[in-house]
Write a protein that holds these residues in place. Structure first.
Motif, short mmCIF file in Angstrom:
data_model
loop_
_atom_site.label_atom_id
_atom_site.label_comp_id
_atom_site.label_asym_id
_atom_site.label_seq_id
_atom_site.Cartn_x
_atom_site.Cartn_y
_atom_site.Cartn_z
N ASN A 253 0.81 -1.13 -0.04
CA ASN A 253 0.08 -0.05 0.02
C ASN A 253 0.81 1.31 -0.07
O ASN A 253 2.15 1.55 -0.15
N GLY A 254 0.28 2.36 0.22
CA GLY A 254 1.20 3.71 0.25
C GLY A 254 1.86 3.72 1.19
O GLY A 254 2.99 4.52 0.86
N ASN A 255 2.00 3.03 2.29
CA ASN A 255 3.05 3.00 3.43
C ASN A 255 3.96 1.85 3.05
O ASN A 255 5.07 1.83 4.17
N GLY A 256 3.96 1.32 2.20
CA GLY A 256 4.82 0.12 1.82
C GLY A 256 4.79 -1.22 2.45
O GLY A 256 5.54 -1.89 2.62
N ILE A 257 3.49 -1.32 2.96
CA ILE A 257 3.17 -2.55 3.56
C ILE A 257 2.36 -3.64 2.91
O ILE A 257 1.18 -3.19 2.36
N LEU A 258 2.46 -4.78 2.92
CA LEU A 258 1.68 -5.84 2.13
C LEU A 258 0.86 -6.27 3.32
O LEU A 258 1.25 -6.99 4.37
N LEU A 259 -0.42 -6.15 3.05
CA LEU A 259 -1.47 -6.81 4.08
C LEU A 259 -2.42 -7.67 3.43
O LEU A 259 -2.59 -7.85 1.99
N PRO B 193 3.01 -15.70 6.79
CA PRO B 193 3.14 -14.12 7.00
C PRO B 193 1.54 -13.49 7.11
O PRO B 193 0.78 -13.84 6.42
N PHE B 194 1.81 -12.43 8.18
CA PHE B 194 0.52 -11.55 8.16
C PHE B 194 0.77 -10.53 7.42
O PHE B 194 -0.20 -9.87 6.71
#
Length: 390
Positions: free
Chosen positions: A47-53, A340-341
């Protein structure tokens, strides 16, 4: 803790809500967790924060090191590390250690950020100063934060998350290279990990539960195996001088780099980074077992490497942060699966620290200790919100 240059890169042989059920008891494990698709499915694009969720989850940045926490006049500390949350009326508080020295110019110690019932930040402030390399720690049932110094003959400091009462050094909990602490109200102990390649696992029994000014420090004694009954022996000199605490009791079990620990429902889970293991100490049976071991993963690569801080959700899932690895928080379920979460992209020079859920279990807080810069001054503290299972 410092970045691990020796993390294993290959697989050998291929107000806390209690955990529900007995599957999380040490004696109930069928074997260490194995890879499987996680309960929330696969990770989506960054996402825009560089986090894959997983699908349905979102993130926001709460604070950045050296910058004023939005909505406050307080500059967030460098190198954010261990953390915990505390209920505050209809809102909550997240506390975070600073893994820097008191002479670094950025203060060391620990800070707190307060949220109202809607999750809006209302204030941020210092709760501990003048200490060194405060790495992890643990919350107590009487709503204090134990901040642990990861230095030779380091101390545990009991702090007030509200910042009203002055922090107090607790030498009775031992002087050694502290990492994390976990309070066990069921049996009256505080468990402690030691970040040394030949570290030990300790427990402290206060003379009076709720008062850490005096008591007995013990160390776990067992054979060389990874499961079975254990005993405990009193550490003769918790001050650790001239003989360090880990060398005072013959037969004390060696743990390779103790990291995070967390207690619930009769079990204390703790991690050891040197061998990428998650241990389960069954306090009712006084026995240990392995919840995860990357050398025992079958059918491909291990999803969890660089084990570090650990917390839990209200469903009984363990969330284990990586120091290095793929910059992931991995989830170990009560039915012994691991996946992974979340993953942070573009920050390979950092580590994930301080995972902790809001009191209602709907928000997960954590930090990237060195952020995109790879420097302690580049830390970023995040919040993830989504459909966490209960």
């Amino acid at each position: 803790m410092e970045r691990r240059t020796f993390l294993r890169t290959a697989v050998i042989s291929g107000s806390a809500a209690a955990f529900g059920g007995t599957l999380w008891r040490g004696a109930a494990f069928a074997g260490p967790a194995q890879p499987a698709t996680g309960p929330y499915g696969t990770l989506q694009a960054a996402n825009g924060n560089g986090i894959l969720l997983p699908s349905g989850f979102t993130s926001r940045i709460v604070a950045r090191s050296g910058q004023t926490v939005p909505g406050t006049s307080y500059a967030w500390h460098s190198a954010p590390d261990g953390g915990a949350t505390f209920a505050d009326g209809s809102g909550w508080i997240y506390v975070s250690n600073a893994e820097v020295s008191s002479g670094s110019g950025s203060g060391g110690g620990a800070s707190a950020v307060r949220f109202n019932s809607s999750g809006t930040v209302t204030s941020a402030y210092r709760i501990l100063s003048g200490t060194n390399n405060n790495c992890a720690g643990g919350r107590t049932p009487w709503n204090t934060w134990l901040s642990c110094e990861e230095v030779s003959r380091g101390s545990v400091y009991e702090t007030d998350p509200w910042g009203v009462n002055a922090a107090v050094q607790r030498p009775a909990l031992g002087r050694f290279k502290h990492e994390a602490a976990a309070a066990d109200p069921d049996h009256g102990y505080v468990y402690l990990t030691e970040d040394e390649t030949d570290g030990r696992f300790y427990r402290f029994r206060p003379t009076t539960w709720g008062n850490l000014s005096s008591g007995t420090l013990q160390v776990l004694v067992a054979g060389t195996g990874t499961s079975g009954p254990v005993t405990w022996a009193t550490v003769p000199d918790p001050d650790g001088s001239p003989t360090q605490t880990r060398y005072q009791v013959s037969g004390a079990k060696v743990f390779n780099g103790g990291e995070g620990c967390f207690y619930a429902a009769g079990t204390c889970w703790f991690t050891t980074k040197g061998d990428n293991r998650v241990w389960a100490y069954d306090a009712n049976a006084s026995s240990i077992s392995l919840a995860y071991d990357d050398s025992l993963v079958s059918g491909g690569g291990a999803p969890l490497t660089g084990v570090d801080n650990v917390t839990r959700s209200t469903s009984g899932d363990l969330y284990v942060a990586e120091d290095g690895g793929n910059m992931e928080i991995c989830l170990i379920t009560p039915d012994d699966t691991v996946a992974p979460f979340l993953r942070i992209s573009g920050q390979s020079g950092s580590e994930i620290t301080g995972p902790a859920f809001s009191p209602d279990g709907t928000r997960l807080y954590f930090s990237s200790q060195r952020g995109t810069s790879g420097s302690s001054s580049g830390g970023i503290t995040y919040e993830v919100t989504g459909p966490f299972r209960s």
